[in-house]
Design a protein around this motif. Sequence first.
Motif, PDB file in Angstrom:
ATOM      1  N   LYS B  85     -37.812 -16.912 -25.405  1.00  0.00           N
ATOM      2  CA  LYS B  85     -36.722 -17.111 -24.452  1.00  0.00           C
ATOM      3  C   LYS B  85     -36.896 -16.268 -23.184  1.00  0.00           C
ATOM      4  O   LYS B  85     -36.412 -16.643 -22.127  1.00  0.00           O
ATOM      5  CB  LYS B  85     -35.391 -16.756 -25.108  1.00  0.00           C
ATOM      6  N   VAL B 135     -30.219 -28.173 -26.952  1.00  0.00           N
ATOM      7  CA  VAL B 135     -30.282 -28.817 -28.266  1.00  0.00           C
ATOM      8  C   VAL B 135     -30.266 -27.764 -29.382  1.00  0.00           C
ATOM      9  O   VAL B 135     -29.956 -28.064 -30.526  1.00  0.00           O
ATOM     10  CB  VAL B 135     -31.529 -29.734 -28.343  1.00  0.00           C
ATOM     11  N   GLU B 136     -30.588 -26.508 -29.020  1.00  0.00           N
ATOM     12  CA  GLU B 136     -30.587 -25.415 -30.001  1.00  0.00           C
ATOM     13  C   GLU B 136     -29.192 -24.839 -30.244  1.00  0.00           C
ATOM     14  O   GLU B 136     -29.061 -23.793 -30.876  1.00  0.00           O
ATOM     15  CB  GLU B 136     -31.510 -24.285 -29.510  1.00  0.00           C
ATOM     16  N   TRP B 138     -26.881 -23.633 -28.028  1.00  0.00           N
ATOM     17  CA  TRP B 138     -26.305 -22.621 -27.135  1.00  0.00           C
ATOM     18  C   TRP B 138     -26.016 -23.295 -25.796  1.00  0.00           C
ATOM     19  O   TRP B 138     -26.550 -24.378 -25.516  1.00  0.00           O
ATOM     20  CB  TRP B 138     -27.210 -21.399 -26.963  1.00  0.00           C
ATOM     21  N   PHE B 232     -33.194 -30.230 -22.690  1.00  0.00           N
ATOM     22  CA  PHE B 232     -34.604 -30.596 -22.509  1.00  0.00           C
ATOM     23  C   PHE B 232     -34.794 -31.868 -21.698  1.00  0.00           C
ATOM     24  O   PHE B 232     -35.892 -32.136 -21.213  1.00  0.00           O
ATOM     25  CB  PHE B 232     -35.335 -30.687 -23.866  1.00  0.00           C
ATOM     26  N   TYR B 260     -35.396 -35.785 -31.850  1.00  0.00           N
ATOM     27  CA  TYR B 260     -35.075 -35.799 -30.429  1.00  0.00           C
ATOM     28  C   TYR B 260     -35.164 -37.223 -29.918  1.00  0.00           C
ATOM     29  O   TYR B 260     -36.256 -37.767 -29.765  1.00  0.00           O
ATOM     30  CB  TYR B 260     -36.043 -34.908 -29.647  1.00  0.00           C
ATOM     31  N   ASN B 271     -25.674 -34.774 -35.873  1.00  0.00           N
ATOM     32  CA  ASN B 271     -26.384 -33.517 -36.012  1.00  0.00           C
ATOM     33  C   ASN B 271     -27.882 -33.700 -35.822  1.00  0.00           C
ATOM     34  O   ASN B 271     -28.435 -34.746 -36.113  1.00  0.00           O
ATOM     35  CB  ASN B 271     -26.138 -32.912 -37.394  1.00  0.00           C
ATOM     36  N   PRO B 273     -31.312 -33.153 -37.318  1.00  0.00           N
ATOM     37  CA  PRO B 273     -31.539 -33.179 -38.772  1.00  0.00           C
ATOM     38  C   PRO B 273     -31.606 -31.790 -39.405  1.00  0.00           C
ATOM     39  O   PRO B 273     -31.322 -31.643 -40.585  1.00  0.00           O
ATOM     40  CB  PRO B 273     -32.889 -33.885 -38.904  1.00  0.00           C
ATOM     41  N   ARG B 274     -31.967 -30.791 -38.638  1.00  0.00           N
ATOM     42  CA  ARG B 274     -32.114 -29.460 -39.226  1.00  0.00           C
ATOM     43  C   ARG B 274     -30.961 -28.511 -38.907  1.00  0.00           C
ATOM     44  O   ARG B 274     -30.868 -27.450 -39.508  1.00  0.00           O
ATOM     45  CB  ARG B 274     -33.455 -28.849 -38.808  1.00  0.00           C
ATOM     46  N   TRP B 275     -30.155 -28.840 -37.927  1.00  0.00           N
ATOM     47  CA  TRP B 275     -29.005 -27.963 -37.675  1.00  0.00           C
ATOM     48  C   TRP B 275     -27.829 -28.751 -37.122  1.00  0.00           C
ATOM     49  O   TRP B 275     -27.978 -29.870 -36.659  1.00  0.00           O
ATOM     50  CB  TRP B 275     -29.370 -26.790 -36.747  1.00  0.00           C
ATOM     51  N   SER B 276     -26.658 -28.134 -37.202  1.00  0.00           N
ATOM     52  CA  SER B 276     -25.440 -28.796 -36.775  1.00  0.00           C
ATOM     53  C   SER B 276     -25.333 -28.789 -35.249  1.00  0.00           C
ATOM     54  O   SER B 276     -25.740 -27.845 -34.592  1.00  0.00           O
ATOM     55  CB  SER B 276     -24.242 -28.063 -37.366  1.00  0.00           C
ATOM     56  N   ARG B 279     -20.971 -27.343 -33.135  1.00  0.00           N
ATOM     57  CA  ARG B 279     -20.534 -26.157 -32.404  1.00  0.00           C
ATOM     58  C   ARG B 279     -21.695 -25.552 -31.642  1.00  0.00           C
ATOM     59  O   ARG B 279     -22.845 -25.865 -31.889  1.00  0.00           O
ATOM     60  CB  ARG B 279     -19.926 -25.134 -33.374  1.00  0.00           C
ATOM     61  N   ARG B 281     -22.987 -21.849 -29.211  1.00  0.00           N
ATOM     62  CA  ARG B 281     -22.679 -20.511 -28.722  1.00  0.00           C
ATOM     63  C   ARG B 281     -22.846 -20.488 -27.211  1.00  0.00           C
ATOM     64  O   ARG B 281     -23.930 -20.674 -26.694  1.00  0.00           O
ATOM     65  CB  ARG B 281     -23.587 -19.449 -29.361  1.00  0.00           C
ATOM     66  N   ILE B 283     -23.445 -18.662 -24.068  1.00  0.00           N
ATOM     67  CA  ILE B 283     -24.088 -17.382 -23.804  1.00  0.00           C
ATOM     68  C   ILE B 283     -23.056 -16.434 -23.182  1.00  0.00           C
ATOM     69  O   ILE B 283     -22.353 -16.805 -22.237  1.00  0.00           O
ATOM     70  CB  ILE B 283     -25.318 -17.558 -22.873  1.00  0.00           C
ATOM     71  N   LYS B 288     -18.981 -19.007 -32.036  1.00  0.00           N
ATOM     72  CA  LYS B 288     -19.294 -20.349 -31.546  1.00  0.00           C
ATOM     73  C   LYS B 288     -18.025 -21.095 -31.150  1.00  0.00           C
ATOM     74  O   LYS B 288     -16.945 -20.802 -31.638  1.00  0.00           O
ATOM     75  CB  LYS B 288     -20.070 -21.109 -32.615  1.00  0.00           C
TER      76      LYS B 288
END
Lengths: 203, 314
Positions: B85, B135-136, B138, B232, B260, B271, B273-276, B279, B281, B283, B288
């Motif tokens: 980052k 997409v992560e 935040w 992205f 993606y 969602n 597939p690997r995370w919700s 919600r 965060r 910065i 969240k």
Amino acid sequence: MALKTLTRWLGHVLGVLPALYLVALSAFGGLGANPIETLTHQTGRWALTALLLSLAVTPAVRWLRFDRKWHVKYLMPWRKILGLYAFFYAVLHFLIYLIFDLSFDFHFLWADVKDRPYIAVGFIALCLLLPLVATSNKKAQRALGKRWIALHRLVYLIDALVLVHFFWLIRADYSSFWWYAGAYLFLMMFRLKVVTTLFSRPL
Amino acid sequence: MVKSVIPTLSESEVTPEATYLKRRDFLSTGVAGALGVTVMPSFAAGTPFEQKAAAAKTTYKIDEKLNSLEDITQYNNFYELGTGKTDPYKNADKLKTDPWSIEVGGLCAKPGKYPLEDILQPHTFEERIYRLRCVEAWSMVVPWLGFSLASLLKRFEPSSDAKYVAFHTLYDEGRPLPGQNRPVIRWPYREGLRMDEAMNPLSFMAVGLYGKTLPNQNGAPIRLVVPWKYGFKSIKSIVKIEFVKEQPKTSWNTLQPSEYGFYSNVNPKVNHPRWSQARERRIGELFKRETLMFNGYQEQVAHLYKNMDLARFI
């Protein structure tokens, strides 16, 4: 006796050092723009690092061929210290996630465990650490006898689960993951009978 | 004359961050008005860019706290400059933005290789305060400086056959950027929009933020900003624009189509597939917050997708 106490204290000092460093970074605003993410990643990495280091103790002892009494007394305790600190960082890792990512809402936790394999795998790994922590004392070791060794071999599985947990959250850059996975495979190699006999054979 | 202007400026009206902060001092601590006043005239002079930046009006804003320039410029996903980052901030000087040109091609009446000056010349600048949702999971609030994408694309007179517009980021095989030495994703980075998405008034070409030239790590000298899509999609450091008939191949979609999508509209109900994605965060915040449908731009863009199953067309 004095040396043994010293070993234990050294273990604790080294064990809390990463945590103190993170506390210091938090206090001085050194965690970057997304401090929770930094703390989550760092505690996770230290848990994995401690797990891998504890996996290195037995092969190291064999390889160094120290006289038995000495290594049982001063080197083997590191396996326990490192294992307990791995648990310590894993718990911190989980608590940061539970408090800041999930706002302490157990519905969110259940949803995450249910829907997201990487969370489930990490959670299972943490749960599997519990019996190992509970039986990490001399008393339990004596009571369990041979079964103690079998039980504590769970750590091979736990480490693998943690690596899967790590792998599954990476988006594209696996470079640092391969170092951890490589270290795990290297250390697991010493659990193969062929390799252990090779290294434990006297000169 | 100027004195009467200063106090009426809204908090979010365009100004470089330094002035921003000074004005905040002025407002909150009652520092002499002269402080704010002396800063203003210095913008009238300067390069065409500075003049346009100074003249820019805020045309779009939201009632949310802006992220600091520090956060916006030191927490980036810009894999060309590294995958960490803070890597883009550390490697920012490796990106050379002068000279810069954009190759425009495909189904349009005015293809060609345009120097950046020619690209920017006819456009007046405006400031837009948009949410940016990665997409992560935040997000940030960013005061961009630039002009609408539609106003740029129209200059090249795309034909009616052009159904999509594709973008490429800089990739010089002879002189790769630090992150381009490894094939983390296939270079060059590619993105694309459906033509009606590109022509939506929200789609924006940013050339600056906080009233100043875009820092390299944020995609200098010119980048896309599509605030209702995951970050992205907002491709940085654009060197190529192409009008095409078929849906173009885009980087993340090619790497992992199940994760993606081409559309990648912010959607709390679908969602990753690997995370919700429910919600996010913001910065600067510890806990969240709920993610908004289309990142809060439902009113402006929902009609673009009215007959589409958004769980399928991710």
